[in-house]
Design an enzyme around this catalytic site. Sequence first.
Site, PDB file in Angstrom:
ATOM      1  N   HIS A 157     -52.416 -45.650 -50.689  1.00 23.45           N
ATOM      2  CA  HIS A 157     -51.927 -46.175 -51.970  1.00 23.45           C
ATOM      3  C   HIS A 157     -53.019 -46.278 -53.029  1.00 23.45           C
ATOM      4  O   HIS A 157     -52.727 -46.537 -54.193  1.00 23.45           O
ATOM      5  CB  HIS A 157     -51.256 -47.537 -51.757  1.00 23.45           C
ATOM      6  CG  HIS A 157     -49.957 -47.423 -51.025  1.00 23.45           C
ATOM      7  ND1 HIS A 157     -48.744 -47.340 -51.659  1.00 23.45           N
ATOM      8  CD2 HIS A 157     -49.688 -47.321 -49.708  1.00 23.45           C
ATOM      9  CE1 HIS A 157     -47.782 -47.213 -50.771  1.00 23.45           C
ATOM     10  NE2 HIS A 157     -48.329 -47.205 -49.568  1.00 23.45           N
ATOM     11  N   ASP A 370     -57.015 -46.402 -60.709  1.00 25.38           N
ATOM     12  CA  ASP A 370     -55.858 -46.997 -60.045  1.00 25.38           C
ATOM     13  C   ASP A 370     -55.116 -45.906 -59.272  1.00 25.38           C
ATOM     14  O   ASP A 370     -54.971 -44.790 -59.784  1.00 25.38           O
ATOM     15  CB  ASP A 370     -54.907 -47.602 -61.105  1.00 25.38           C
ATOM     16  CG  ASP A 370     -54.193 -48.844 -60.606  1.00 25.38           C
ATOM     17  OD1 ASP A 370     -54.041 -48.993 -59.384  1.00 25.38           O
ATOM     18  OD2 ASP A 370     -53.773 -49.649 -61.454  1.00 25.38           O
TER      19      ASP A 370
HETATM   20  O1  LIG Z   1     -52.004 -56.861 -50.453  1.00 24.60           O
HETATM   21  P1  LIG Z   1     -52.950 -57.308 -51.525  1.00 24.60           P
HETATM   22  O2  LIG Z   1     -54.377 -57.319 -51.076  1.00 24.60           O
HETATM   23  O3  LIG Z   1     -52.510 -58.609 -52.146  1.00 24.60           O
HETATM   24  O4  LIG Z   1     -52.875 -56.257 -52.722  1.00 24.60           O
HETATM   25  C1  LIG Z   1     -51.644 -55.784 -53.282  1.00 24.60           C
HETATM   26  C2  LIG Z   1     -51.512 -54.281 -53.103  1.00 24.60           C
HETATM   27  O5  LIG Z   1     -52.497 -53.680 -53.939  1.00 24.60           O
HETATM   28  C3  LIG Z   1     -52.714 -52.269 -53.820  1.00 24.60           C
HETATM   29  O6  LIG Z   1     -51.669 -51.540 -54.460  1.00 24.60           O
HETATM   30  C4  LIG Z   1     -51.684 -50.121 -54.579  1.00 24.60           C
HETATM   31  O7  LIG Z   1     -50.401 -49.629 -54.313  1.00 24.60           O
HETATM   32  C5  LIG Z   1     -49.527 -49.410 -55.417  1.00 24.60           C
HETATM   33  C6  LIG Z   1     -48.244 -48.778 -54.868  1.00 24.60           C
HETATM   34  O8  LIG Z   1     -48.535 -47.553 -54.246  1.00 24.60           O
HETATM   35  C7  LIG Z   1     -50.219 -48.502 -56.439  1.00 24.60           C
HETATM   36  O9  LIG Z   1     -49.352 -48.276 -57.555  1.00 24.60           O
HETATM   37  C8  LIG Z   1     -51.497 -49.175 -56.916  1.00 24.60           C
HETATM   38  O10 LIG Z   1     -52.199 -48.301 -57.806  1.00 24.60           O
HETATM   39  C9  LIG Z   1     -52.401 -49.528 -55.762  1.00 24.60           C
HETATM   40  O11 LIG Z   1     -53.457 -50.367 -56.243  1.00 24.60           O
HETATM   41  C10 LIG Z   1     -52.907 -51.904 -52.370  1.00 24.60           C
HETATM   42  O12 LIG Z   1     -53.154 -50.517 -52.219  1.00 24.60           O
HETATM   43  C11 LIG Z   1     -51.762 -52.404 -51.492  1.00 24.60           C
HETATM   44  O13 LIG Z   1     -52.014 -52.101 -50.116  1.00 24.60           O
HETATM   45  C12 LIG Z   1     -51.721 -53.909 -51.650  1.00 24.60           C
HETATM   46  O14 LIG Z   1     -50.672 -54.455 -50.859  1.00 24.60           O
HETATM   47  O1  LIG Z   2     -46.465 -61.315 -61.874  1.00 28.16           O
HETATM   48  C1  LIG Z   2     -46.285 -60.210 -61.356  1.00 28.16           C
HETATM   49  C2  LIG Z   2     -47.230 -59.173 -61.457  1.00 28.16           C
HETATM   50  C3  LIG Z   2     -46.947 -57.958 -60.865  1.00 28.16           C
HETATM   51  N1  LIG Z   2     -45.786 -57.774 -60.192  1.00 28.16           N
HETATM   52  C4  LIG Z   2     -45.473 -56.464 -59.575  1.00 28.16           C
HETATM   53  O2  LIG Z   2     -46.530 -56.024 -58.740  1.00 28.16           O
HETATM   54  C5  LIG Z   2     -46.555 -54.608 -58.737  1.00 28.16           C
HETATM   55  C6  LIG Z   2     -47.968 -54.132 -59.041  1.00 28.16           C
HETATM   56  O3  LIG Z   2     -48.063 -52.789 -58.680  1.00 28.16           O
HETATM   57  P1  LIG Z   2     -49.101 -51.813 -59.347  1.00 28.16           P
HETATM   58  O4  LIG Z   2     -48.882 -50.498 -58.735  1.00 28.16           O
HETATM   59  O5  LIG Z   2     -49.009 -51.839 -60.830  1.00 28.16           O
HETATM   60  O6  LIG Z   2     -50.550 -52.403 -58.957  1.00 28.16           O
HETATM   61  P2  LIG Z   2     -51.136 -53.045 -57.607  1.00 28.16           P
HETATM   62  O7  LIG Z   2     -51.106 -54.525 -57.816  1.00 28.16           O
HETATM   63  O8  LIG Z   2     -50.259 -52.608 -56.473  1.00 28.16           O
HETATM   64  O9  LIG Z   2     -52.536 -52.552 -57.546  1.00 28.16           O
HETATM   65  C7  LIG Z   2     -45.553 -54.123 -59.782  1.00 28.16           C
HETATM   66  O10 LIG Z   2     -44.355 -53.719 -59.138  1.00 28.16           O
HETATM   67  C8  LIG Z   2     -45.329 -55.372 -60.626  1.00 28.16           C
HETATM   68  O11 LIG Z   2     -44.050 -55.467 -61.246  1.00 28.16           O
HETATM   69  C9  LIG Z   2     -44.863 -58.775 -60.075  1.00 28.16           C
HETATM   70  O12 LIG Z   2     -43.788 -58.600 -59.476  1.00 28.16           O
HETATM   71  N2  LIG Z   2     -45.135 -59.985 -60.674  1.00 28.16           N
END
Ligand SMILES: O=P(O)(O)OC[C@H]1O[C@H](O[C@H]2O[C@H](CO)[C@@H](O)[C@H](O)[C@H]2O)[C@H](O)[C@@H](O)[C@@H]1O
Ligand SMILES: O=c1ccn([C@@H]2O[C@H](COP(=O)(O)OP(=O)(O)O)[C@@H](O)[C@H]2O)c(=O)[nH]1
Length: 469
Positions: A157, A370
């Site tokens: 991801h 990202d």
């Molecule tokens: O599980 P956390 O440590 O709280 O973090 C939340 C997630 O963050 C990352 O998100 C990524 O996945 C998104 C969906 O594919 C993508 O759009 C985004 O650019 C990435 O940053 C992380 O890779 C996840 O594993 C986490 O759960």
């Molecule tokens: O207050 C918040 C902030 C973020 N999101 C969700 O968290 C996800 C963030 O995904 P993104 O790929 O933009 O970044 P990541 O946090 O996974 O790196 C999106 O679906 C947002 O709508 C949410 O539900 N509530």
Amino acid sequence: MSRLVVVSNRVALVEEGKQAAGGLAVAILAALKKTGGIWFGWSGKVVDGESQAEPTRTEAGKLTYATLDLGRRDHEEYYNGFANQTLWPLFHYRLGLISVNRRTREGYERVNAYFADKLEPLLRADDMIWVHDYHLIPFGDELRRRGCSQRMGFFLHTPFPPPELLTALPNHRDLVRELCAYDLVGFHTATDLRGFCDYIRRETDGQVEQRGAYGSAIIRAFGRTLLAKVFPISIDTEALESLARTAGRSRQAERLRESLVGRRLIIGVDRLDYSKGLPQRFAAFEQLLESYPEHCNRVTFLQVAPPSREDVPEYIAIRRELSEMAGRINGRFAEFDWQPIRYLNRSFGQRVLAGFYRLANVGLVTPLRDGMNLVAKEYVACQDAEDPGVLVLSQFAGAAQELGEALIVNPFDIEGVGDALQRALTMPLGERKERHAAMMRTLRSHHIGWWRESYVDALTRAPYDFPAT
Ligand SMILES: O=P(O)(O)OC[C@H]1O[C@H](O[C@H]2O[C@H](CO)[C@@H](O)[C@H](O)[C@H]2O)[C@H](O)[C@@H](O)[C@@H]1O
Ligand SMILES: O=c1ccn([C@@H]2O[C@H](COP(=O)(O)OP(=O)(O)O)[C@@H](O)[C@H]2O)c(=O)[nH]1
């Protein structure tokens, strides 16, 4: 049809009849409901002492959740340590932020081995196993060592860095060898796929055979053959479009609208993470007010930034930095009846966010790097097609490779982003509609169901036995 087993660090347990939060959870649940299966991973709970001995099983129709609580040491070394202080900054091209030590690497390997020990007895011979993200790279290899020959896929991801960066990691070869234990490795973008292929070419004896218009390659390395392919994750476009139509009239959206008293709105929504480029974004908003003072008292910037990974020192530092910046910029420009930046360290549900996106004239998404960035896609899907807002999007978000009709910016170029904000705020309706319509065409064809089905379909065809050319 084979049963699907999904493995991810976080498991989104959803009560029967309730809606899953977040696109990924929705996609995984939809896939699991179709085939039946298991969703296995960390429960999100940290306990004193050892990690939980046996998984907690929760049945929901054809789906079984199997989750494990992590002991404090495992959580510290595996999640806070190697996953989030080594791999996360490394994969986001931030070598200056990586911490390298053997203790956390061992903890990472240990937790992956422990997860494999706990899943292996639950597996059936014809299961398909789909593993998610950087926390679990060695997981497939651990299962293979236990004699598992099932089809196994991995999806990353985050970005995958070029080999010049990846080789800063001691034992980087082991990590890539572990990736090659899977039959299918998925990435968000062609850039990530290229990083992986370049590593195989330069750092191993393996071969890469590039295929397909959208980006895929057959990899022969470490005695295995696998398919590496681009699968850009997306959103439930239709569901968000319909949610936004009513959410724009919700109580919270109404309150936000009233509080703006006719001012324009710029919105940012991100986990509070240094990869999201928030200090540069605040500076760009400051630049807008400085270079185009006509926006003073006429534009409000709402930044939603729920805290994330709060035990990791770099996340504590970025939180402090942003609070100071917001205070300084507000102190500099605020009027007694106008606060330029509304900076909120809390999260909101999808419905409230949909209403906020709908109200916002500009969606400001400027990560320094990202994997995809779903917020960018959500913002576009939530607009009113007859009067859409403008997406200002970093060239370094995976989403930029699909949403070329956004105003694409370099997030390091503060003045450039300030100018893009000015352009977005003054863009004529006709141009806004054209850009929005083009992005919606992409999001309607490449939605979350398409992502899930393309991945599962490719995994169904594994193992790959491509004849050598
Ligand atoms: O599980 P956390 O440590 O709280 O973090 C939340 C997630 O963050 C990352 O998100 C990524 O996945 C998104 C969906 O594919 C993508 O759009 C985004 O650019 C990435 O940053 C992380 O890779 C996840 O594993 C986490 O759960
Ligand atoms: O207050 C918040 C902030 C973020 N999101 C969700 O968290 C996800 C963030 O995904 P993104 O790929 O933009 O970044 P990541 O946090 O996974 O790196 C999106 O679906 C947002 O709508 C949410 O539900 N509530």
